[in-house]
Design a protein around this motif. Structure first.
Motif, PDB file in Angstrom:
ATOM      1  N   THR A 283      -7.484   4.082  -4.490  1.00  0.00           N
ATOM      2  CA  THR A 283      -8.567   4.383  -3.561  1.00  0.00           C
ATOM      3  C   THR A 283      -9.120   5.787  -3.740  1.00  0.00           C
ATOM      4  O   THR A 283     -10.187   6.099  -3.247  1.00  0.00           O
ATOM      5  CB  THR A 283      -8.123   4.210  -2.097  1.00  0.00           C
ATOM      6  OG1 THR A 283      -7.086   5.149  -1.819  1.00  0.00           O
ATOM      7  CG2 THR A 283      -7.633   2.792  -1.845  1.00  0.00           C
TER       8      THR A 283
ATOM      9  N   SER B 102      -3.153   4.507  -2.213  1.00  0.00           N
ATOM     10  CA  SER B 102      -4.120   5.137  -1.326  1.00  0.00           C
ATOM     11  C   SER B 102      -3.982   6.645  -1.498  1.00  0.00           C
ATOM     12  O   SER B 102      -3.306   7.325  -0.734  1.00  0.00           O
ATOM     13  CB  SER B 102      -3.855   4.716   0.121  1.00  0.00           C
ATOM     14  OG  SER B 102      -4.834   5.269   0.965  1.00  0.00           O
TER      15      SER B 102
ATOM     16  N   VAL C 214      -1.778  -1.268  -3.988  1.00  0.00           N
ATOM     17  CA  VAL C 214      -2.806  -0.269  -3.673  1.00  0.00           C
ATOM     18  C   VAL C 214      -2.175   1.121  -3.602  1.00  0.00           C
ATOM     19  O   VAL C 214      -1.200   1.331  -2.878  1.00  0.00           O
ATOM     20  CB  VAL C 214      -3.488  -0.582  -2.319  1.00  0.00           C
ATOM     21  CG1 VAL C 214      -4.530   0.482  -1.980  1.00  0.00           C
ATOM     22  CG2 VAL C 214      -4.097  -1.970  -2.337  1.00  0.00           C
TER      23      VAL C 214
ATOM     24  N   THR D  12       0.853  -1.188   0.000  1.00  0.00           N
ATOM     25  CA  THR D  12       0.000   0.000   0.000  1.00  0.00           C
ATOM     26  C   THR D  12       0.888   1.237   0.000  1.00  0.00           C
ATOM     27  O   THR D  12       1.799   1.366   0.827  1.00  0.00           O
ATOM     28  CB  THR D  12      -0.930   0.015   1.227  1.00  0.00           C
ATOM     29  OG1 THR D  12      -1.771  -1.138   1.161  1.00  0.00           O
ATOM     30  CG2 THR D  12      -1.795   1.265   1.260  1.00  0.00           C
TER      31      THR D  12
ATOM     32  N   LYS E 154      -4.825  -1.057  -7.563  1.00  0.00           N
ATOM     33  CA  LYS E 154      -6.056  -0.534  -6.991  1.00  0.00           C
ATOM     34  C   LYS E 154      -5.789   0.907  -6.593  1.00  0.00           C
ATOM     35  O   LYS E 154      -4.755   1.207  -5.990  1.00  0.00           O
ATOM     36  CB  LYS E 154      -6.491  -1.333  -5.765  1.00  0.00           C
ATOM     37  CG  LYS E 154      -7.757  -0.783  -5.141  1.00  0.00           C
ATOM     38  CD  LYS E 154      -8.229  -1.590  -3.971  1.00  0.00           C
ATOM     39  CE  LYS E 154      -9.507  -0.968  -3.427  1.00  0.00           C
ATOM     40  NZ  LYS E 154     -10.001  -1.665  -2.248  1.00  0.00           N
TER      41      LYS E 154
END
Length: 142
Positions: free
Chosen positions: A103, A83, A81, A60, A101
């Motif tokens: 966010t 963020s 990820v 992350t 991913k």
């Protein structure tokens, strides 16, 4: 149409010729994350030259990412990820982004063309702003 024929090459197909956009990169692939070449995505983007492939290792990354040069940025799937937000800014035309991913939101700033986002994940409330499919055959697909 912008597309890739393998993991290292991207081309623009104007219906007449295939023009290489990113072909193996200007430099060797760099990695981001634990044990990688750079600790943050922003540091990798700042350090590399146009067309250098960036691999974001699983983990992350709490940062807002701005792409300001043509790059191929790949994650390692759902375990990678970001963020924060992802912004494609002036100079990032024909960049390729995949397998992460995100966010936050994604912004394609005015005047940026040919961005390809492939196999990425967002929260259901995320938005993609300042985008236009123009006269392209392919646009945004879910």
């Amino acid at each position: 149409m912008l597309y890739g024929n393998d993991t290292n090459n991207l081309y623009i197909d104007d219906g007449v010729t295939l023009t290489p956009v990113i072909s193996g990169g200007a430099g060797s692939e760099v990695t981001v994350g634990s044990g990688g070449d750079y600790a943050t995505i922003a540091a990798a983007i700042a350090a590399v030259t146009t067309d250098t492939p960036i691999l974001i290792l699983k983990g992350t990354y709490t940062e807002n990412v701005t792409v300001n040069k043509r790059l191929k940025i790949s994650g390692q799937g759902y375990g990678t990820v970001i963020s924060g937000t992802l912004t494609f800014d002036t100079g990032s035309d024909f960049s390729y982004f995949e397998l992460c991913k995100i966010t936050g939101n994604i912004a394609l700033n005015t005047g940026v063309n040919g961005i390809q986002l492939m196999n990425f994940y967002t929260n259901s409330s995320a938005t993609i702003t300042d985008n236009s499919t123009g006269s392209l055959i392919q646009g945004i697909e879910e």
